[in-house]
Design an enzyme around this catalytic site. Structure first.
Site: not given
Ligand SMILES: [Zn+2]
Length: 339
Positions: A251-255
């Protein structure tokens, strides 16, 4: 869009169909590359469709960025980009050709009904219990009035006449899965994904759908819907997703996973490495170190840049179709690690 008359039309039509609700990340881009390479290797057409039926979450600026990102990693597509938000008439027409019934249930109603029944029908988790399927006209009128009083409306569900169906997948073989009275038009008036995707793929002549394997279980019901609409069901190729280091869908929150944070060149290299069974590491600052023993799959342990298989000598995505072999795409999930 239709080809002009007289244009040679190779049989294969593939597609990539993103939802413009955010930026594409490496997992999305990798799936797009596989779908594109498969179509180009077959000498076929490759189309891009914007799946923006969710009008609340879809944004034109994301669509613009997504198309730019696909081009930046080296993909091209045929014809104009089609948007689901402009295709109400097609969905309406399909809906009229299908046996449906109005459903007055909220999500809570369905959960309560399932709990009372002691589980979903036919052992299919979450399958619709059939509450509104056989209501009389008088009962329908009464429930409709009650919903209107709450400021809501009914959804429309398919009156399914089978409990399971089969989809043909190049990587998974015959996939048999549940078919229930699926929602075709939601209570808020939005088209259901299952309806839109089936109508669009048929309308655009898509012959094979290459997409992430999170949608594998949807394939049988979509194939069944195609059958009910009297259109040929496409074949499928559900490819493994890219996972984060905890083994969950990237997901985008993974960096550093979108082209906002990494360069197109880094993304292209990582995707190619991942197709060779490498790419255990991220592509961010500090990438390129040792690959740790990953929690999932062979990808993480094969080592970044491990060279094997038909993609070993490919240095650029542009050259991928020349040697592309769907069967050589690693079957294990690919793990992305932040660098
Ligand atoms: Zn219902």
């Amino acid at each position: 869009m239709d080809e002009p008359a007289g244009t040679a039309a190779p049989g294969y039509v593939g597609r990539y169909a993103p939802s413009p609700t955010g930026h594409l990340h490496l997992g999305n881009l990798r799936t797009a590359v596989i779908a594109w390479a498969r179509a180009r290797a077959a000498g076929g057409r490759f189309i891009v469709r914007i799946e923006d039926i969710d009008r609340q979450r879809s944004r034109p600026e994301f669509e613009e960025r997504q198309l730019a990102d696909l081009a930046a990693i080296g993909l091209d597509w045929d014809g104009e980009v089609v948007r689901q938000s402009e295709r109400d008439e097609l969905y309406d027409d399909a809906l009229r050709r299908l046996p449906t019934f109005p459903c007055f249930c909220s999500r809570k109603d369905i959960q309560r009904e399932l709990a009372e029944m002691g589980g979903a029908p036919h052992g299919v988790p979450g399958a619709y219990p059939g509450t509104c399927r056989d209501l009389t006209e008088a009962e329908r009128a009464e429930r409709a009035a009650a919903l209107v009083a709450e400021g809501r409306g009914p959804s429309l569900r398919l009156r399914a006449d089978v409990r399971e169906w089969r989809a043909d997948d190049a990587l998974h073989g015959n996939v048999v899965g549940a078919v229930d009275d699926m929602v075709l038009r939601r209570a808020d008036g939005m088209w259901a994904y299952n309806l839109a995707v089936v109508v669009d793929d048929a309308d655009q002549g898509v012959t094979e759908i290459v997409r992430g394997d999170d949608l594998l279980t949807s394939a049988p019901r979509q194939a069944h819907l195609a059958g009910m609409l009297g259109v040929p069901a496409p074949t499928y190729a559900h490819v493994p997703l890219v996972l984060n280091s905890e083994g969950r869908r990237l997901a985008k929150r993974d960096g550093d996973v979108t082209l906002r944070e990494i360069t197109a060149a880094q993304a292209r290299r990582w995707i190619l490495d991942s197709l060779r069974g490498g790419a255990g590491d991220g592509v961010g600052v500090g990438a390129g170190g040792d690959v740790g023993a990953g929690p999932v799959g062979a990808a993480a342990s094969a080592g970044a840049g491990a060279k094997a298989g038909p993609f070993a000598e490919v240095d650029d995505i542009a050259d991928l179709p020349e040697v592309f072999d769907l069967m050589a795409v690693p079957r294990d999930p690919v793990v992305w690690r932040s660098g």
